[in-house]
Design a protein around this motif. Structure first.
Motif, short mmCIF file in Angstrom:
data_model
loop_
_atom_site.label_atom_id
_atom_site.label_comp_id
_atom_site.label_asym_id
_atom_site.label_seq_id
_atom_site.Cartn_x
_atom_site.Cartn_y
_atom_site.Cartn_z
N LEU A 38 6.23 5.01 -3.88
CA LEU A 38 5.92 6.07 -2.92
C LEU A 38 4.43 6.16 -2.62
N VAL A 39 3.61 5.83 -3.62
CA VAL A 39 2.16 5.81 -3.40
C VAL A 39 1.82 4.82 -2.29
N PHE A 40 2.48 3.67 -2.30
CA PHE A 40 2.19 2.64 -1.31
C PHE A 40 2.84 2.93 0.04
N VAL A 41 3.96 3.63 0.02
CA VAL A 41 4.54 4.09 1.28
C VAL A 41 3.58 5.07 1.94
N TRP A 42 3.04 6.00 1.12
CA TRP A 42 2.04 6.95 1.63
C TRP A 42 0.83 6.21 2.19
N LEU A 43 0.35 5.21 1.44
CA LEU A 43 -0.83 4.47 1.86
C LEU A 43 -0.59 3.73 3.17
N TRP A 44 0.62 3.19 3.35
CA TRP A 44 0.96 2.45 4.58
C TRP A 44 0.84 3.35 5.81
N PHE A 45 1.28 4.60 5.66
CA PHE A 45 1.29 5.52 6.80
C PHE A 45 0.09 6.46 6.82
N SER A 46 -0.78 6.34 5.82
CA SER A 46 -1.92 7.25 5.71
C SER A 46 -2.89 7.10 6.88
N LYS A 47 -3.45 8.23 7.30
CA LYS A 47 -4.46 8.23 8.36
C LYS A 47 -5.86 8.30 7.76
N SER A 48 -5.92 8.30 6.43
CA SER A 48 -7.20 8.31 5.74
C SER A 48 -7.75 6.89 5.65
N GLY A 49 -8.96 6.68 6.15
CA GLY A 49 -9.55 5.34 6.15
C GLY A 49 -8.98 4.49 7.27
N TRP A 120 -8.34 -2.45 -7.48
CA TRP A 120 -9.29 -3.45 -6.98
C TRP A 120 -9.94 -3.00 -5.68
N HIS A 121 -9.19 -2.20 -4.90
CA HIS A 121 -9.69 -1.77 -3.59
C HIS A 121 -10.11 -0.29 -3.56
N ARG A 122 -9.39 0.54 -4.30
CA ARG A 122 -9.65 1.98 -4.32
C ARG A 122 -9.70 2.45 -5.76
N LYS A 123 -10.91 2.52 -6.31
CA LYS A 123 -11.07 2.79 -7.74
C LYS A 123 -10.48 4.13 -8.18
N ARG A 124 -10.68 5.19 -7.39
CA ARG A 124 -10.27 6.52 -7.83
C ARG A 124 -8.75 6.63 -7.95
#
Length: 195
Positions: A38-49, A120-124
């Motif tokens: 779900l984290v990666f589903v969120w990232l796929w559709f995220s408007k952040s960045g 590797w891409h987003r440390k936080r």
């Protein structure tokens, strides 16, 4: 192996002592991979960045996870280690008494593969996923289905695969760029490189 079992006993001895803790750990062990997904589903559709960058991270995570699990499968074909509950009397909380190889842990490899890919891409947020992956590995020992060495090997395999694939970014980035371009075209949208 003796040290591995002793460490297993130290963790597994707490299973069956507290029903709330047991249920929580079992739920996380069973459905944790869905949370990672779900984290990666969120990232796929995220408007952040940048959308393209976010989606490349998702593609990296998928690739790394597939390769890590592939390495696991090769190892399983060459070496069979029985699950702890097959060899010893353990506090088994899992209702699935799989006789698949115990080494290396697929749950651990998959969780850490996704976590390392994001870190590797987003440390936080990657750090959060690494902590979750650690607890995923710990949960597998707690419920009695893996030894500590199994889950540690899964984490190390995931790290090595991540490092190898990230080192090939010059090859993978153009491939992912083409995949994303084809995806956008299939959706009938114009592709913008500067998204």
């Amino acid at each position: 192996m003796n040290f591995d079992y002793k460490l297993f006993e130290m963790i597994n001895q707490f299973a069956g002592q507290n029903q709330i803790l047991d249920q929580t750990v079992m739920l996380f062990s069973k459905f944790g991979p869905i949370l990672f997904g779900l984290v990666f589903v969120w990232l796929w559709f995220s408007k952040s960045g940048k959308k393209v960058d976010n989606r490349k991270i998702v593609l990296y995570a998928i690739t790394i996870t597939v390769f890590a699990l592939g390495v696991n499968k090769v190892i399983e074909l060459m070496y069979f280690r029985p699950r702890p509950f097959v060899t010893y009397a353990v506090n088994l909380l899992s209702d699935k008494t799989s006789t698949d190889p115990s080494f290396p842990s697929n749950h651990s490899a998959g969780a850490f593969a996704m976590a390392w890919a994001l870190f590797w891409h987003r440390k936080r947020i990657g750090s959060v996923l690494l902590i979750m992956a650690f607890f995923m590995a710990l949960s597998r020992i707690y419920i009695g289905v893996h030894y500590p060495f199994d889950v540690t090997a899964g984490a190390i395999i995931a790290l090595i695969v991540t490092a190898v694939l990230i080192s090939q970014r010059r090859l993978l980035d153009p491939l992912y760029q083409n995949i994303l371009q084809a995806f956008r075209k299939s959706k009938g949208q114009k592709y913008y490189r500067n998204m």
